[in-house]
Structure formats: structure tokens, C-alpha cells
Design a protein around this motif. Structure first.
Motif, PDB file in Angstrom:
ATOM      1  N   VAL A  55      -8.348 -14.359  -3.903  1.00  0.00           N
ATOM      2  CA  VAL A  55      -8.637 -12.795  -3.693  1.00  0.00           C
ATOM      3  C   VAL A  55     -10.068 -12.471  -4.181  1.00  0.00           C
ATOM      4  O   VAL A  55     -10.091 -12.774  -5.323  1.00  0.00           O
ATOM      5  CB  VAL A  55      -7.358 -12.110  -4.549  1.00  0.00           C
ATOM      6  CG1 VAL A  55      -7.611 -10.580  -4.566  1.00  0.00           C
ATOM      7  CG2 VAL A  55      -6.047 -12.327  -3.876  1.00  0.00           C
ATOM      8  N   ALA A  64     -11.614  -8.758   0.333  1.00  0.00           N
ATOM      9  CA  ALA A  64     -10.381  -9.060   1.104  1.00  0.00           C
ATOM     10  C   ALA A  64     -10.112  -7.810   2.108  1.00  0.00           C
ATOM     11  O   ALA A  64     -10.341  -6.580   1.427  1.00  0.00           O
ATOM     12  CB  ALA A  64      -9.164  -9.188   0.256  1.00  0.00           C
ATOM     13  N   PRO A  65      -9.680  -7.850   3.458  1.00  0.00           N
ATOM     14  CA  PRO A  65      -9.022  -6.795   4.157  1.00  0.00           C
ATOM     15  C   PRO A  65      -7.997  -6.012   3.650  1.00  0.00           C
ATOM     16  O   PRO A  65      -7.234  -6.712   2.824  1.00  0.00           O
ATOM     17  CB  PRO A  65      -8.906  -7.481   5.471  1.00  0.00           C
ATOM     18  CG  PRO A  65      -8.447  -8.753   4.953  1.00  0.00           C
ATOM     19  CD  PRO A  65      -9.167  -9.145   3.950  1.00  0.00           C
ATOM     20  N   THR A 119      -4.099  -5.321   3.408  1.00  0.00           N
ATOM     21  CA  THR A 119      -3.124  -6.534   3.350  1.00  0.00           C
ATOM     22  C   THR A 119      -1.892  -6.019   3.665  1.00  0.00           C
ATOM     23  O   THR A 119      -1.421  -5.330   2.921  1.00  0.00           O
ATOM     24  CB  THR A 119      -3.398  -7.425   2.416  1.00  0.00           C
ATOM     25  OG1 THR A 119      -4.645  -7.860   2.215  1.00  0.00           O
ATOM     26  CG2 THR A 119      -2.541  -8.755   2.363  1.00  0.00           C
ATOM     27  N   LEU A 146       1.958  -7.449   3.220  1.00  0.00           N
ATOM     28  CA  LEU A 146       2.646  -8.365   2.874  1.00  0.00           C
ATOM     29  C   LEU A 146       4.288  -8.221   3.271  1.00  0.00           C
ATOM     30  O   LEU A 146       4.599  -7.065   2.973  1.00  0.00           O
ATOM     31  CB  LEU A 146       2.702  -8.631   1.263  1.00  0.00           C
ATOM     32  CG  LEU A 146       1.061  -9.041   0.914  1.00  0.00           C
ATOM     33  CD1 LEU A 146       1.028  -8.979  -0.871  1.00  0.00           C
ATOM     34  CD2 LEU A 146       0.772 -10.356   1.331  1.00  0.00           C
ATOM     35  N   THR A 174       4.705 -13.392  -3.906  1.00  0.00           N
ATOM     36  CA  THR A 174       4.111 -12.063  -2.938  1.00  0.00           C
ATOM     37  C   THR A 174       3.918 -10.931  -3.987  1.00  0.00           C
ATOM     38  O   THR A 174       2.788 -10.374  -3.859  1.00  0.00           O
ATOM     39  CB  THR A 174       5.403 -11.552  -2.083  1.00  0.00           C
ATOM     40  OG1 THR A 174       5.566 -12.536  -1.248  1.00  0.00           O
ATOM     41  CG2 THR A 174       4.858 -10.232  -1.485  1.00  0.00           C
ATOM     42  N   ARG A 232       0.178  -9.275  -4.128  1.00  0.00           N
ATOM     43  CA  ARG A 232      -0.187  -7.671  -4.365  1.00  0.00           C
ATOM     44  C   ARG A 232      -0.677  -7.206  -5.540  1.00  0.00           C
ATOM     45  O   ARG A 232      -1.765  -6.652  -5.276  1.00  0.00           O
ATOM     46  CB  ARG A 232       1.409  -7.196  -4.312  1.00  0.00           C
ATOM     47  CG  ARG A 232       1.219  -5.503  -4.300  1.00  0.00           C
ATOM     48  CD  ARG A 232       2.593  -4.891  -4.597  1.00  0.00           C
ATOM     49  NE  ARG A 232       2.922  -5.411  -5.862  1.00  0.00           N
ATOM     50  CZ  ARG A 232       4.161  -5.448  -6.527  1.00  0.00           C
ATOM     51  NH1 ARG A 232       5.335  -5.243  -5.654  1.00  0.00           N
ATOM     52  NH2 ARG A 232       4.423  -5.858  -7.752  1.00  0.00           N
ATOM     53  N   LEU A 274      -4.633  -8.267  -5.630  1.00  0.00           N
ATOM     54  CA  LEU A 274      -5.195  -7.403  -4.451  1.00  0.00           C
ATOM     55  C   LEU A 274      -5.485  -6.059  -5.066  1.00  0.00           C
ATOM     56  O   LEU A 274      -6.454  -5.534  -4.992  1.00  0.00           O
ATOM     57  CB  LEU A 274      -4.498  -7.521  -3.124  1.00  0.00           C
ATOM     58  CG  LEU A 274      -4.599  -8.534  -2.423  1.00  0.00           C
ATOM     59  CD1 LEU A 274      -3.222  -8.623  -1.439  1.00  0.00           C
ATOM     60  CD2 LEU A 274      -5.956  -8.630  -1.539  1.00  0.00           C
ATOM     61  N   VAL A 308      -8.068  -3.396  -3.297  1.00  0.00           N
ATOM     62  CA  VAL A 308      -7.679  -3.814  -1.995  1.00  0.00           C
ATOM     63  C   VAL A 308      -6.353  -2.845  -1.653  1.00  0.00           C
ATOM     64  O   VAL A 308      -5.684  -3.097  -2.488  1.00  0.00           O
ATOM     65  CB  VAL A 308      -7.625  -5.157  -1.477  1.00  0.00           C
ATOM     66  CG1 VAL A 308      -7.050  -5.568  -0.269  1.00  0.00           C
ATOM     67  CG2 VAL A 308      -8.724  -6.098  -2.062  1.00  0.00           C
ATOM     68  N   VAL A 331      -3.071  -2.500  -0.199  1.00  0.00           N
ATOM     69  CA  VAL A 331      -2.168  -3.490   0.044  1.00  0.00           C
ATOM     70  C   VAL A 331      -0.631  -2.597   0.197  1.00  0.00           C
ATOM     71  O   VAL A 331      -0.554  -1.814  -0.554  1.00  0.00           O
ATOM     72  CB  VAL A 331      -1.998  -4.810  -0.924  1.00  0.00           C
ATOM     73  CG1 VAL A 331      -1.722  -4.106  -2.230  1.00  0.00           C
ATOM     74  CG2 VAL A 331      -0.999  -5.430  -0.672  1.00  0.00           C
ATOM     75  N   SER A 375      -0.809   1.167  -3.027  1.00  0.00           N
ATOM     76  CA  SER A 375       0.330   0.121  -2.735  1.00  0.00           C
ATOM     77  C   SER A 375       1.573   0.676  -2.517  1.00  0.00           C
ATOM     78  O   SER A 375       1.947   1.644  -2.919  1.00  0.00           O
ATOM     79  CB  SER A 375       0.141  -0.632  -4.247  1.00  0.00           C
ATOM     80  OG  SER A 375       1.258  -1.491  -4.310  1.00  0.00           O
TER      81      SER A 375
END
Length: 103
Positions: free
Chosen positions: A11, A15-16, A18, A20, A34, A38, A41, A46, A48, A95
Motif C-alpha cells: 500500500v 493507490a487508486p 479501492t 473491498l 480485509t 482498509r 489504505l 486513499v 476506500v 471510508s
């Protein structure tokens, strides 16, 4: 310790955004993997979204992208919604971690 090949070890802030998805009845991969991804990120700023599906296994979570198994989990619809949201303004540290229900 963490295996050297796990995605969490790669990570970066580059990173794009994301999405999950994880079935909580997955006998192959722990939901904690996972959650760790998360969190890693998010720590890098990022965007997510993590979806956790009760009573859904590893195969059903992925198979729901196929036409034949579309109802096994809401993965496809949620992934499409996430991708659609990328065109709208959003904080990079957004998130979501929901426990949904299989359909």
C-alpha cells in the motif's frame, strides 16, 4: 507475521480508490485481512470502501460478478455504485465499513 506477498504490504499513497468486498463466512481469507488492508489504505489517505457480507463465502462474493450468480451477494451493485461515486467530489480519506446482508 504477515506474509511477504499480502497486498497490505504494498500500500502506498499512490493507490487508486479501492472497493473491498469480503464474505464473513470465507474459509480461505480472514476478514481481518480485509480490515487491515482498509486501514492501511486509509492511513495513506486513499479512498476506500469495505463491504462485509454475513453468511457469504469466498466464492459467492466473487461469483456475484457473474450473471449466473448475481444474487449470491450484492458485490456487483455495490462495486458499480462505488465506481460511479468516483466522479463526484469526496474526501480522499473516506471510508465505509458496513456489514450488509446477502440477497
Amino acid at each position: 507475521g504477515e506474509s511477504h506477498w499480502q497486498p497490505v504490504r504494498f500500500v502506498t499513497s499512490q493507490a487508486p480508490p479501492t472497493f473491498l468486498a469480503h464474505g464473513l463466512s470465507d474459509g480461505w481469507v480472514s476478514a481481518s485481512q480485509t480490515e487491515k488492508l482498509r486501514d492501511a489504505l486509509l492511513a495513506k489517505g486513499v479512498r476506500v470502501e469495505a463491504e462485509l457480507y454475513p453468511s457469504t463465502g469466498h466464492a459467492a462474493t466473487v461469483a456475484s460478478f457473474s450473471k449466473a450468480a448475481r444474487g449470491s451477494a450484492p458485490t456487483m451493485d455495490q462495486a458499480v455504485a462505488f465506481i460511479g461515486s468516483l466522479g463526484s467530489p469526496a474526501a480522499t480519506s473516506t471510508s465505509t465499513a458496513r456489514i450488509g446482508r446477502s440477497q
